[in-house]
Design an enzyme around this catalytic site. Structure first.
Site, PDB file in Angstrom:
ATOM      1  N   GLU A  98      -9.962   2.742   2.208  1.00 50.36           N
ATOM      2  CA  GLU A  98      -9.583   2.416   0.832  1.00 50.36           C
ATOM      3  C   GLU A  98     -10.824   2.306  -0.046  1.00 50.36           C
ATOM      4  OE1 GLU A  98      -7.115  -0.957   1.708  1.00 50.36           O
ATOM      5  OE2 GLU A  98      -5.614   0.372   2.594  1.00 50.36           O
TER       6      GLU A  98
ATOM      7  N   SER B  36      -0.844   0.911  10.811  1.00 49.45           N
ATOM      8  CA  SER B  36       0.554   0.524  11.041  1.00 49.45           C
ATOM      9  C   SER B  36       0.787  -0.080  12.418  1.00 49.45           C
ATOM     10  CB  SER B  36       1.488   1.725  10.800  1.00 49.45           C
ATOM     11  OG  SER B  36       1.380   2.155   9.458  1.00 49.45           O
TER      12      SER B  36
ATOM     13  N   LYS C 199      -6.851  -7.532   3.130  1.00 51.89           N
ATOM     14  CA  LYS C 199      -6.998  -6.726   1.904  1.00 51.89           C
ATOM     15  C   LYS C 199      -6.922  -7.651   0.674  1.00 51.89           C
ATOM     16  CE  LYS C 199      -4.998  -2.872   4.350  1.00 51.89           C
ATOM     17  NZ  LYS C 199      -4.466  -1.521   4.257  1.00 51.89           N
TER      18      LYS C 199
ATOM     19  N   GLY D 237      -0.943   1.744   6.436  1.00 52.31           N
ATOM     20  CA  GLY D 237       0.037   1.237   5.475  1.00 52.31           C
ATOM     21  C   GLY D 237       1.249   2.138   5.291  1.00 52.31           C
TER      22      GLY D 237
ATOM     23  N   GLU E 192      -9.307   4.786  12.196  1.00 54.12           N
ATOM     24  CA  GLU E 192      -8.185   4.517  11.303  1.00 54.12           C
ATOM     25  C   GLU E 192      -7.795   5.792  10.563  1.00 54.12           C
ATOM     26  OE1 GLU E 192      -7.692   0.132  10.337  1.00 54.12           O
ATOM     27  OE2 GLU E 192      -8.893   1.018   8.755  1.00 54.12           O
TER      28      GLU E 192
ATOM     29  N   ASN F  27      -7.133  -7.646   8.595  1.00 50.80           N
ATOM     30  CA  ASN F  27      -7.680  -7.313   7.281  1.00 50.80           C
ATOM     31  C   ASN F  27      -6.623  -7.646   6.234  1.00 50.80           C
ATOM     32  OD1 ASN F  27      -8.710  -6.146   4.984  1.00 50.80           O
ATOM     33  ND2 ASN F  27      -8.467  -4.025   5.682  1.00 50.80           N
TER      34      ASN F  27
ATOM     35  N   HIS G 225     -14.191   1.017   4.981  1.00 49.81           N
ATOM     36  CA  HIS G 225     -12.728   1.158   5.077  1.00 49.81           C
ATOM     37  C   HIS G 225     -12.304   2.335   4.191  1.00 49.81           C
ATOM     38  CE1 HIS G 225      -8.454   0.336   4.647  1.00 49.81           C
ATOM     39  NE2 HIS G 225      -8.555  -0.414   5.727  1.00 49.81           N
TER      40      HIS G 225
HETATM   41  C1  PEP Z   1      -5.988  -1.236   7.476  1.00 50.72           C
HETATM   42  O1  PEP Z   1      -5.922  -1.277   6.252  1.00 50.72           O
HETATM   43  O2  PEP Z   1      -7.085  -1.324   8.038  1.00 50.72           O
HETATM   44  C2  PEP Z   1      -4.742  -1.079   8.209  1.00 50.72           C
HETATM   45  C3  PEP Z   1      -4.815  -0.697   9.454  1.00 50.72           C
HETATM   46  O3  PEP Z   1      -3.588  -1.338   7.545  1.00 50.72           O
HETATM   47  P1  PEP Z   1      -2.088  -1.350   8.149  1.00 50.72           P
HETATM   48  O4  PEP Z   1      -2.140  -2.096   9.443  1.00 50.72           O
HETATM   49  O5  PEP Z   1      -1.268  -2.048   7.123  1.00 50.72           O
HETATM   50  O6  PEP Z   1      -1.709   0.075   8.353  1.00 50.72           O
END
Ligand code: PEP
Length: 259
Positions: A102, A214, A12, A178, A172, A10, A100
């Site tokens: 976000e 992460s 983003k 992040g 998630e 992803n 998601h």
């Molecule tokens: C995400 O935004 O779906 C995500 C898992 O981000 P990150 O891997 O940067 O934590």
């Protein structure tokens, strides 16, 4: 891991179409020089990169599928700034990330909108990656299972059985996205097992359950090896070809060892 592992990058709101083109070209070099046998790879660039990325995947014959990060639940009409499922399909998009955190947190994507969006994606024949996960406050209150179950039920209850095979779930936890602090293998195992149990009462297929938060080349092998997760949704580490490839490789190796 009973099915081929799935890893989705992803991007983003990162990488313009030129940068996206370079990333996919670099990924292509790695995939061609060290091919992967089992893992299913998907990249989900920003909307404005989709056409370029689609063209390069096609021209280079890369076994990487194309995903979108979001879509509007409506088919067309007066929705300024939005994108429909048919527009995505025309660009060879086959996967859509739905709900998601976000989008839920910053763009008012309620459970109702997540449900409508999932249905729209699935009815269009696209594969939905339904994102669920709790905040740290919810986990600290020991409500994470109830929270995630409610998100799953709200999105999937009553879904037409013909659409079940198109569903994938990504666990998630918001506190891991992040932050550089991934959930432990035990936490991922506990939650993915729980999600699989809830899913048996909602869908007739056995959706793949991914983990996101992460994930890096350093922790991917341990997480996939110890937690039994079906793959990853990767944010930051998908922005560099080498790190995304290393995560793909970890999943490929794990599947080869375990099957
Ligand atoms: C995400 O935004 O779906 C995500 C898992 O981000 P990150 O891997 O940067 O934590």
């Amino acid at each position: 891991m009973s099915t081929r592992p799935l890893v989705i990058g992803n991007w983003k709101m990162n990488l313009d179409f030129v940068e996206g083109l370079h990333l996919v070209q670099q990924l292509g070099v790695l995939l061609k020089s060290h091919p992967l046998e089992h893992v299913e790879a998907v990249v989900a660039p920003p909307f404005v990169d989709l056409r370029t990325v689609s063209s390069i995947l096609d021209a280079e014959r890369l076994a990487v599928a194309l995903g979108a990060q979001h879509v509007n639940a409506n088919e067309n009409g007066a929705h300024t700034g939005e994108i429909s499922t048919s527009m995505l399909s025309r660009l060879n998009v086959t996967w859509v990330i739905v709900g998601h955190s976000e989008r839920r947190t910053h763009y008012h994507m309620t459970d109702e909108i997540v449900r409508a969006t999932s249905q729209s994606v699935l009815r269009a024949g696209l594969r939905a990656v339904l994102c669920v996960g709790e905040t740290l406050a919810v986990r600290d209150a020991d409500q994470h299972e109830a929270w995630v179950e409610s998100q799953l039920r709200s999105a999937l209850e009553g879904l037409d059985a013909s659409l079940h095979p198109l569903v994938t779930v990504a666990y998630e936890p918001l506190w891991a996205i992040g932050t550089g602090v991934n959930a432990s293998s035990e936490q991922v195992k506990e939650m993915t097992d729980f999600i699989r149990r809830v899913l048996t009462s909602l869908v007739s297929s056995a959706p793949q359950v991914l983990y996101g938060g992460s994930v890096t080349p350093t922790n991917a092998a341990t997480l996939v090896g110890e937690s039994g997760v079906d793959g990853f949704l990767v944010g930051g580490a998908s922005l560099k070809a080498e790190s995304f490839y290393a995560i793909l490789r970890a999943c490929d190796d794990c599947y080869a060892l375990k099957r």
